[in-house]
Design a protein around this motif. Sequence first.
Motif, PDB file in Angstrom:
ATOM      1  N   ALA A 144       7.487  -6.348  -1.765  1.00  0.00           N
ATOM      2  CA  ALA A 144       6.504  -5.613  -2.576  1.00  0.00           C
ATOM      3  C   ALA A 144       7.153  -4.732  -3.645  1.00  0.00           C
ATOM      4  CB  ALA A 144       5.597  -4.790  -1.669  1.00  0.00           C
ATOM      5  N   PRO A 145       8.133  -3.864  -3.298  1.00  0.00           N
ATOM      6  CA  PRO A 145       8.713  -3.043  -4.359  1.00  0.00           C
ATOM      7  C   PRO A 145       9.498  -3.855  -5.390  1.00  0.00           C
ATOM      8  CG  PRO A 145       9.656  -2.448  -2.215  1.00  0.00           C
ATOM      9  CD  PRO A 145       8.615  -3.474  -1.984  1.00  0.00           C
ATOM     10  N   GLU A 146      10.164  -4.908  -4.941  1.00  0.00           N
ATOM     11  CA  GLU A 146      10.934  -5.697  -5.900  1.00  0.00           C
ATOM     12  C   GLU A 146      10.020  -6.514  -6.812  1.00  0.00           C
ATOM     13  OE1 GLU A 146      14.304  -7.719  -4.303  1.00  0.00           O
ATOM     14  OE2 GLU A 146      15.037  -5.897  -3.337  1.00  0.00           O
ATOM     15  N   ALA A 147       8.899  -6.982  -6.288  1.00  0.00           N
ATOM     16  CA  ALA A 147       7.931  -7.686  -7.132  1.00  0.00           C
ATOM     17  C   ALA A 147       7.340  -6.733  -8.163  1.00  0.00           C
ATOM     18  CB  ALA A 147       6.829  -8.301  -6.276  1.00  0.00           C
ATOM     19  N   ALA A 148       7.080  -5.494  -7.762  1.00  0.00           N
ATOM     20  CA  ALA A 148       6.565  -4.497  -8.710  1.00  0.00           C
ATOM     21  C   ALA A 148       7.589  -4.217  -9.804  1.00  0.00           C
ATOM     22  CB  ALA A 148       6.203  -3.211  -7.976  1.00  0.00           C
ATOM     23  N   LEU A 149       8.852  -4.109  -9.436  1.00  0.00           N
ATOM     24  CA  LEU A 149       9.890  -3.879 -10.444  1.00  0.00           C
ATOM     25  C   LEU A 149      10.036  -5.071 -11.384  1.00  0.00           C
ATOM     26  CD1 LEU A 149      12.719  -2.054  -8.456  1.00  0.00           C
ATOM     27  CD2 LEU A 149      11.242  -1.096 -10.217  1.00  0.00           C
ATOM     28  N   GLU A 150       9.922  -6.281 -10.861  1.00  0.00           N
ATOM     29  CA  GLU A 150      10.021  -7.460 -11.724  1.00  0.00           C
ATOM     30  C   GLU A 150       8.832  -7.574 -12.669  1.00  0.00           C
ATOM     31  OE1 GLU A 150      10.729 -11.084  -9.589  1.00  0.00           O
ATOM     32  OE2 GLU A 150      12.848 -10.616  -9.308  1.00  0.00           O
ATOM     33  N   VAL A 199       7.790   3.144  -7.511  1.00  0.00           N
ATOM     34  CA  VAL A 199       8.861   2.418  -6.835  1.00  0.00           C
ATOM     35  C   VAL A 199      10.197   3.004  -7.277  1.00  0.00           C
ATOM     36  CG1 VAL A 199       9.904   0.142  -6.503  1.00  0.00           C
ATOM     37  CG2 VAL A 199       7.445   0.344  -6.822  1.00  0.00           C
ATOM     38  N   PRO A 200      11.102   3.264  -6.337  1.00  0.00           N
ATOM     39  CA  PRO A 200      12.407   3.805  -6.724  1.00  0.00           C
ATOM     40  C   PRO A 200      13.200   2.836  -7.607  1.00  0.00           C
ATOM     41  CG  PRO A 200      12.100   3.931  -4.342  1.00  0.00           C
ATOM     42  CD  PRO A 200      10.963   3.142  -4.895  1.00  0.00           C
ATOM     43  N   MET A 201      14.004   3.404  -8.486  1.00  0.00           N
ATOM     44  CA  MET A 201      14.859   2.637  -9.379  1.00  0.00           C
ATOM     45  C   MET A 201      15.895   1.855  -8.568  1.00  0.00           C
ATOM     46  SD  MET A 201      17.508   4.172 -12.269  1.00  0.00           S
ATOM     47  CE  MET A 201      16.737   5.730 -12.101  1.00  0.00           C
ATOM     48  N   GLU A 202      16.255   0.665  -9.067  1.00  0.00           N
ATOM     49  CA  GLU A 202      17.278  -0.152  -8.416  1.00  0.00           C
ATOM     50  C   GLU A 202      18.191  -0.757  -9.466  1.00  0.00           C
ATOM     51  OE1 GLU A 202      16.420  -3.008  -5.408  1.00  0.00           O
ATOM     52  OE2 GLU A 202      14.555  -2.003  -4.845  1.00  0.00           O
ATOM     53  N   GLN A 203      19.398  -1.139  -9.021  1.00  0.00           N
ATOM     54  CA  GLN A 203      20.276  -1.886  -9.901  1.00  0.00           C
ATOM     55  C   GLN A 203      19.622  -3.213 -10.210  1.00  0.00           C
ATOM     56  OE1 GLN A 203      24.220  -0.919  -7.659  1.00  0.00           O
ATOM     57  NE2 GLN A 203      24.720  -1.969  -9.564  1.00  0.00           N
ATOM     58  N   ALA A 204      19.726  -3.665 -11.452  1.00  0.00           N
ATOM     59  CA  ALA A 204      19.052  -4.889 -11.874  1.00  0.00           C
ATOM     60  C   ALA A 204      19.527  -6.103 -11.082  1.00  0.00           C
ATOM     61  CB  ALA A 204      19.267  -5.105 -13.366  1.00  0.00           C
ATOM     62  N   ASP A 205      20.802  -6.133 -10.715  1.00  0.00           N
ATOM     63  CA  ASP A 205      21.327  -7.278  -9.960  1.00  0.00           C
ATOM     64  C   ASP A 205      20.752  -7.354  -8.546  1.00  0.00           C
ATOM     65  OD1 ASP A 205      22.876  -7.744 -12.160  1.00  0.00           O
ATOM     66  OD2 ASP A 205      24.703  -6.889 -11.318  1.00  0.00           O
ATOM     67  N   LEU A 230       0.811  -1.220   0.000  1.00  0.00           N
ATOM     68  CA  LEU A 230       0.000   0.000   0.000  1.00  0.00           C
ATOM     69  C   LEU A 230       0.843   1.268   0.000  1.00  0.00           C
ATOM     70  CD1 LEU A 230      -2.798  -1.059   2.511  1.00  0.00           C
ATOM     71  CD2 LEU A 230      -2.951  -0.906   0.007  1.00  0.00           C
ATOM     72  N   THR A 231       2.079   1.192   0.490  1.00  0.00           N
ATOM     73  CA  THR A 231       2.970   2.361   0.539  1.00  0.00           C
ATOM     74  C   THR A 231       4.259   2.038  -0.212  1.00  0.00           C
ATOM     75  OG1 THR A 231       3.886   1.594   2.643  1.00  0.00           O
ATOM     76  CG2 THR A 231       2.057   3.154   2.756  1.00  0.00           C
ATOM     77  N   PRO A 232       4.184   1.924  -1.555  1.00  0.00           N
ATOM     78  CA  PRO A 232       5.349   1.446  -2.311  1.00  0.00           C
ATOM     79  C   PRO A 232       6.564   2.372  -2.284  1.00  0.00           C
ATOM     80  CG  PRO A 232       3.642   2.194  -3.805  1.00  0.00           C
ATOM     81  CD  PRO A 232       3.068   2.233  -2.426  1.00  0.00           C
ATOM     82  N   GLY A 233       6.389   3.648  -2.139  1.00  0.00           N
ATOM     83  CA  GLY A 233       7.526   4.560  -2.156  1.00  0.00           C
ATOM     84  C   GLY A 233       8.131   4.817  -0.797  1.00  0.00           C
ATOM     85  N   SER A 234       7.455   4.420   0.267  1.00  0.00           N
ATOM     86  CA  SER A 234       7.914   4.704   1.615  1.00  0.00           C
ATOM     87  C   SER A 234       8.116   3.407   2.384  1.00  0.00           C
ATOM     88  CB  SER A 234       6.883   5.574   2.342  1.00  0.00           C
ATOM     89  OG  SER A 234       7.205   5.662   3.702  1.00  0.00           O
TER      90      SER A 234
END
Length: 189
Positions: A68-74, A138-144, A17-21
């Motif tokens: 949650a954020p990593e699943a959204a990025l994937e 969701v904040p950007m992350e390194q792909a690895d 529910l709070t993906p950026g925080s």
Amino acid sequence: MAFGGASAAAVTGLAYLTPGSEAVPIMVGVALCIAFALLLLLLHRAVWLAVLSAVPALFVLFGAVRYAPEAALEQRGVRESVVIVADTAAGTSSSNHRFTLRGADGKELEEKLGFDGDAWAPKVGDRLDVVRDPEGAVPMEQADDVDAAGRLGGLVGGTVTWTLMAVLAGRRGHVRRRRGRDSLLYQLL
């Protein structure tokens, strides 16, 4: 057992529910982990198992907050090869890096890549693969670094360990009460 599973589910849902925080799910998660330890203490009537519950609590907390954020990025993230063109921490003693990135098309990206630490910090001129959310939630992350399955594994492993600890605590507490032996801490309560 139900409280441990419900705590893990609540923190994971709050992270969705709070993906950026991350602050809100972390605070709620820490409070629920402490409450779980106190419940084990009351059920088991000894401090050692309550203290030991901190280890799986870290897996539950870290897995729930990061899943949650990593699943959204994937699922919806865009993978892109970039070059670091600037670092806000360059030349300072700060280990809080904010990298300005240039995409393959030669344009600078609006979003900056955050990196905490100095040990393996990328340098200006390094080429990286990043995953960014086209919606910007969701904040950007390194792909690895994006590993939703690993985070889910930690979350499930921590929750299963909590469940086993609750069963052990209930059984041992029941036996101790039946024999009329209470710990000193429980007698003070």
